[in-house]
Each structure stands twice: as structure tokens, then as C-alpha cells.
Design a protein around this motif. Sequence first.
Motif, mmCIF file in Angstrom:
data_model
loop_
_atom_site.group_PDB
_atom_site.id
_atom_site.type_symbol
_atom_site.label_atom_id
_atom_site.label_comp_id
_atom_site.label_asym_id
_atom_site.label_seq_id
_atom_site.Cartn_x
_atom_site.Cartn_y
_atom_site.Cartn_z
ATOM 1 N N SER A 161 6.062 0.781 -13.494
ATOM 2 C CA SER A 161 7.273 1.494 -13.922
ATOM 3 C C SER A 161 8.539 0.702 -13.661
ATOM 4 C CB SER A 161 7.343 2.853 -13.226
ATOM 5 O OG SER A 161 6.336 3.673 -13.761
ATOM 6 N N GLY A 162 8.395 -0.606 -13.440
ATOM 7 C CA GLY A 162 9.564 -1.419 -13.148
ATOM 8 C C GLY A 162 9.776 -2.484 -14.214
ATOM 9 N N ALA A 163 10.258 -3.632 -13.742
ATOM 10 C CA ALA A 163 10.556 -4.724 -14.666
ATOM 11 C C ALA A 163 9.293 -5.257 -15.328
ATOM 12 C CB ALA A 163 11.253 -5.842 -13.910
ATOM 13 N N GLY A 164 8.208 -5.260 -14.575
ATOM 14 C CA GLY A 164 6.928 -5.622 -15.185
ATOM 15 C C GLY A 164 6.555 -7.084 -15.120
ATOM 16 N N SER A 165 7.125 -7.839 -14.164
ATOM 17 C CA SER A 165 6.772 -9.269 -14.131
ATOM 18 C C SER A 165 5.294 -9.464 -13.784
ATOM 19 C CB SER A 165 7.675 -10.034 -13.159
ATOM 20 O OG SER A 165 7.370 -9.710 -11.825
ATOM 21 N N ASN A 166 4.758 -8.609 -12.908
ATOM 22 C CA ASN A 166 3.316 -8.722 -12.608
ATOM 23 C C ASN A 166 2.484 -8.350 -13.828
ATOM 24 O OD1 ASN A 166 2.548 -9.360 -9.644
ATOM 25 N ND2 ASN A 166 4.372 -8.073 -9.502
ATOM 26 N N THR A 167 2.907 -7.302 -14.510
ATOM 27 C CA THR A 167 2.169 -6.883 -15.718
ATOM 28 C C THR A 167 2.144 -8.013 -16.737
ATOM 29 O OG1 THR A 167 2.882 -4.622 -15.307
ATOM 30 C CG2 THR A 167 2.061 -5.116 -17.523
ATOM 31 N N GLN A 168 3.284 -8.668 -16.887
ATOM 32 C CA GLN A 168 3.354 -9.793 -17.835
ATOM 33 C C GLN A 168 2.321 -10.872 -17.481
ATOM 34 O OE1 GLN A 168 6.163 -10.703 -20.564
ATOM 35 N NE2 GLN A 168 4.073 -11.423 -20.932
ATOM 36 N N LEU A 175 -2.406 -0.893 -10.086
ATOM 37 C CA LEU A 175 -1.005 -0.504 -9.922
ATOM 38 C C LEU A 175 -0.168 -1.766 -9.709
ATOM 39 C CD1 LEU A 175 -1.317 2.509 -7.397
ATOM 40 C CD2 LEU A 175 -1.821 2.465 -9.847
ATOM 41 N N ALA A 176 0.917 -1.859 -10.459
ATOM 42 C CA ALA A 176 1.786 -3.045 -10.341
ATOM 43 C C ALA A 176 3.232 -2.579 -10.410
ATOM 44 C CB ALA A 176 1.468 -4.043 -11.447
ATOM 45 N N GLY A 177 3.725 -2.038 -9.292
ATOM 46 C CA GLY A 177 5.088 -1.520 -9.290
ATOM 47 C C GLY A 177 5.114 -0.085 -9.788
ATOM 48 N N PHE A 178 4.158 0.702 -9.323
ATOM 49 C CA PHE A 178 4.084 2.126 -9.688
ATOM 50 C C PHE A 178 4.310 2.922 -8.418
ATOM 51 C CE2 PHE A 178 1.765 6.094 -10.503
ATOM 52 C CZ PHE A 178 2.321 6.461 -11.724
ATOM 53 N N ILE A 197 -6.566 -0.131 -7.520
ATOM 54 C CA ILE A 197 -5.991 -1.046 -6.527
ATOM 55 C C ILE A 197 -4.477 -1.130 -6.693
ATOM 56 C CG2 ILE A 197 -8.096 -2.429 -6.279
ATOM 57 C CD1 ILE A 197 -6.664 -4.619 -7.979
ATOM 58 N N ASN A 198 -3.829 -1.557 -5.612
ATOM 59 C CA ASN A 198 -2.367 -1.698 -5.616
ATOM 60 C C ASN A 198 -2.010 -3.046 -5.001
ATOM 61 O OD1 ASN A 198 0.421 -0.897 -5.751
ATOM 62 N ND2 ASN A 198 0.342 -0.419 -3.563
ATOM 63 N N ILE A 199 -0.817 -3.524 -5.330
ATOM 64 C CA ILE A 199 -0.290 -4.703 -4.636
ATOM 65 C C ILE A 199 0.984 -4.284 -3.905
ATOM 66 C CG2 ILE A 199 1.036 -5.590 -6.616
ATOM 67 C CD1 ILE A 199 0.042 -8.445 -5.590
ATOM 68 N N HIS A 200 1.074 -4.679 -2.641
ATOM 69 C CA HIS A 200 2.240 -4.328 -1.830
ATOM 70 C C HIS A 200 2.938 -5.615 -1.407
ATOM 71 C CE1 HIS A 200 4.666 -1.794 0.757
ATOM 72 N NE2 HIS A 200 4.544 -2.710 1.689
ATOM 73 N N PRO A 201 4.287 -5.647 -1.469
ATOM 74 C CA PRO A 201 5.002 -6.904 -1.219
ATOM 75 C C PRO A 201 5.278 -7.182 0.259
ATOM 76 C CG PRO A 201 6.548 -5.245 -1.920
ATOM 77 C CD PRO A 201 5.193 -4.586 -1.921
ATOM 78 N N ALA A 202 4.284 -6.969 1.113
ATOM 79 C CA ALA A 202 4.388 -7.300 2.545
ATOM 80 C C ALA A 202 2.978 -7.320 3.116
ATOM 81 C CB ALA A 202 5.243 -6.272 3.279
ATOM 82 N N LEU A 251 3.882 -15.359 -5.024
ATOM 83 C CA LEU A 251 2.524 -15.116 -4.487
ATOM 84 C C LEU A 251 1.792 -14.072 -5.332
ATOM 85 C CD1 LEU A 251 2.954 -14.832 -0.592
ATOM 86 C CD2 LEU A 251 1.858 -16.682 -1.857
ATOM 87 N N GLU A 252 2.504 -13.011 -5.687
ATOM 88 C CA GLU A 252 1.877 -11.935 -6.477
ATOM 89 C C GLU A 252 1.379 -12.470 -7.815
ATOM 90 O OE1 GLU A 252 4.212 -8.006 -4.856
ATOM 91 O OE2 GLU A 252 4.967 -8.927 -6.685
ATOM 92 N N HIS A 253 2.248 -13.227 -8.479
ATOM 93 C CA HIS A 253 1.893 -13.723 -9.815
ATOM 94 C C HIS A 253 0.717 -14.691 -9.757
ATOM 95 C CE1 HIS A 253 6.338 -12.861 -11.040
ATOM 96 N NE2 HIS A 253 5.624 -11.771 -10.874
HETATM 97 C C1 GRF Z 1 5.998 -5.935 -6.872
HETATM 98 O O1 GRF Z 1 6.739 -6.627 -5.925
HETATM 99 C C2 GRF Z 1 4.852 -5.208 -6.218
HETATM 100 O O2 GRF Z 1 4.469 -5.739 -5.003
HETATM 101 C C3 GRF Z 1 5.395 -3.843 -5.994
HETATM 102 O O3 GRF Z 1 6.274 -3.598 -7.056
HETATM 103 C C4 GRF Z 1 6.794 -4.828 -7.528
HETATM 104 C C5 GRF Z 1 6.699 -4.834 -9.030
HETATM 105 O O4 GRF Z 1 7.413 -5.896 -9.591
HETATM 106 N N1 GRF Z 1 4.328 -2.890 -5.839
HETATM 107 P P1 GRF Z 1 7.329 -6.203 -11.142
HETATM 108 O O5 GRF Z 1 7.808 -4.948 -11.868
HETATM 109 O O6 GRF Z 1 5.918 -6.509 -11.465
HETATM 110 O O7 GRF Z 1 8.240 -7.354 -11.373
#
Ligand code: GRF
Length: 199
Positions: A14-21, A85-88, A105-110, A177-179
Motif C-alpha cells: 500500500s505504499g510506493a511499491g519499490s519492493n513490489t517493482q 506483504l511488501a509495505g502493507f 510472509i512479510n518483510i520488516h525494515p529492522a 537489502l530488501e530489493h
Molecule cells: C519496506 O521498507 C518494508 O520493509 C516495509 O514497508 C516498506 C515498503 O517499501 N514493510 P516500498 O513501498 O516497497 O518501497
Amino acid sequence: MNSPQDIKVAVFASGAGSNTQKILHYFKNHSRIKIALIVCNRSKAGVLDIANKETIPTLLIEKSVFEETGYVPELQSFGIHFIVLAGFLWKIPPVLIQHYPENIINIHPALLPSFGGKGMYGMAVHQAVLEAKEKESGITIHFVDEIYDNGKIIFQAACPVELDDTPESLAQKIHHLEHTHYPVEIEKLVEKAFGSLGE
Ligand code: GRF
């Protein structure tokens, strides 16, 4: 082209979506795993533009319906096997967890279990890491259960926190790191859970 043997993944973002991209790019020509749906709760989220550009179907969801049904019928009608989940930010309701046990699964930035829980998202996480004078931060990929940032940890990667880091500079390192790791870890997990599908 979709085939019945495809393993279908939905990305909730639900955010900018850089991980989704990055995830869409990684799986674009994958032989078995298809990103079949983007689920989003904000009509103005950048991730919807990304989905439209890549011609991936989207589902815009509403909180009361999500809490009640988890949109399980809709996910099933898309044939979804696995949820990423990627920013949900909404909590995943029990009904959805019951239909996809160990398959969300989810990714958490810490580095969980530190710096997680309700309200710990975006810059608040990096700010808290800096205030605690941590020497390193990183990313955590984990299974999703009914408590925020609580499910079993699958993968972590760390990066140093320098004295002159700001929340923004730390966010940049974390995104890198996430990407790098999220698409690869998704592939491993999905193959492990569904690799024998259709054989
Ligand atoms: C990421 O930092 C992820 O760890 C968190 O939400 C952020 C989403 O960023 N759960 P983006 O929208 O993928 O740029």
C-alpha cells in the motif's frame, strides 16, 4: 501466459511499491511462479501505478470486508497460493491466516524481534534504531501470524549503522537489502512449499 501449473503469488502493498517493482521484475519470465495479483488498501498508492504499468491485476480492499472475510473468496478466484506483504500495514485477519497457513510472509525494515510491533513502520523504525544507538540494522523476512511482526523468522540480513546516518540514509541502505534479498527468498519459499505442484 498463465498455465494451471503456475504457482500464483499475490503481493499486498500500500505504499510506493519499490519492493513490489523488484519482485515483479524478478518473476517476470519465471517458469513456474507468477505474480498474479496486487492487493492494496489505498486508492492513491504508487504501487497501483506500477501494477497498471506491468499489467498485473489489482484488488483495492476495504477494512471492514478485509477484517470479516480476509477477501479469501477473491483470492481463491484468482487461484492464489502464496501471499507476500511488501509495505502493507493492516493486521492480517485470522480468517486469512487460516486459509494460508505458513503461506503468508512479510518483510520488516529492522532486525526483529527488536524495533517491531504496532506503529513500527517507515521512518519511525529507522529513527528508533538511531536513537537506541544500534551499531547495526537490517531486514527480517518472517511468517505472518495474528500479532504484528511476531511470526517465525525466516531470513535476516544486516548492515552497519554509521555515526552520521540519518533515518533517510538508513532507509536507503535497508531498501537496498530488501530489493536484493526479498525476491530470492520468496522464490526459495514458494518453491519449497509448492514446487511439486502439477508434477
Ligand atoms: C519496506 O521498507 C518494508 O520493509 C516495509 O514497508 C516498506 C515498503 O517499501 N514493510 P516500498 O513501498 O516497497 O518501497
